[in-house]
Motif scaffolding. Sequence first.
Motif: not given
Length: 429
Positions: A210-225
């Motif tokens: 449910g996360g993402a490696v960083p992209r130009e749109e910006g990070a999301r709160a759950g990406d680290a988890e």
Amino acid sequence: MGWVRSVARGALVVAVLLAGCAGSVPPGGAAAGGRGALTFVTAGDLTDYLAPLVEEWNAARPAERVSLVELPDAADETRAQMLSELRSGSRRFDVLNIDVAWTSEFAAAGLIAPLERGRFDLDAFLAPVVDTATFRGRLYAVPYVTNAGLLYYRKDVLDAAGERPPRTWAELARLARTLAPRHGLGGYAGQFLPYEGLTVNVTEAIRSAGGAVPREEGARAGDAEAAREALSFLAGGVREGWIPAEALRFKEEESKRAFEAGRLLFLRNWPYVYADAARPGSKVAGRFGAVPLPGPDGPGRSVLGGSNLAVSARSRHPATAADFLAYLTSEPVQRRVLTRGSLPPVRASLYADPELVAAHPYLPILRESVLAAVPRPKSARYDQVSLAVQAVAQDVLALRTSPEEGVRRLTRELAAIPSLPSRNSLPTR
């Protein structure tokens, strides 16, 4: 820089098809007009399916002949040679067959020209593949072939145990840990050597969580988890032994050979493995199946592979180049990309074609995987992004670094890449 094969032999003339490609609008951003001969550059064509397609074009358009340039098979060498030629200001290449991960880099550097969306039948393509051809909201290429990861499994072993193919990470881990050893098999392998394949495998795991490696749109709160969960899943497999140690040295071919030799219960790999593993001589022929990749709580998400067709920003003949792109992505040619080249097409209708499905039984599963798949991170410095992911993942899988420290390190390294501002990095926990 490779070798040039000017395809001059006569072949079947697809006059009706090529007539439909005529009268194009030049790619946006390129000089108006511009009709004439082209040079088409690609990585080595191992199946020799491209030459007949170019022959047909040349037979129908002798005044706009295409010369085929084949660079080395290795993706890194192909990319380096293309970039060197384009950055030198050379006009040698007109049309480029580029990996989907390179589109943003080539576009950001001004090496390929933006294209007019209305010129191409993009609505007929599988929707996610079109996103791989865009950068900052503009179309810079046309999808040509696609790819998505599949989970291959030993159907005979699962059937004998009364088990179904895993749909979740927990099911995969349980079967790989308990069932595989009873049959003398390794549990699960992907492509875990530090190269682009490792970036793909890790990105798929993060996306599935449910996360993402960083992209130009910006990070999301759950990406680290999500990143921590993904790295923990893979590292846990190594620690518990259901990911065999030899898998840390696997690329696509090594992992495919291990599965074909009957040494693995599960394998993550691309669709080309299906035809190879079904051939006589494979120890798993008639004894395996394929399903979408699993995720933490259900079906996971693959990263899109494949290639896109782009037009050099310095091409003298952009109008002819646009016609050639339309030709290569037309329905009849896309059908032959699959039947002659064994490459997954980008046109959605072909995945439900009864004749093609009979010959390529994995097509419905692949369509499901492609529709749920995502592009790799879009960055003008994608090469550095990929290297950072590989370096961190290698240390985590080798059990030298914890998943938690891996996430923190990845955050720092991605933030340090000049073209990626710190707001695009994974937030720390």
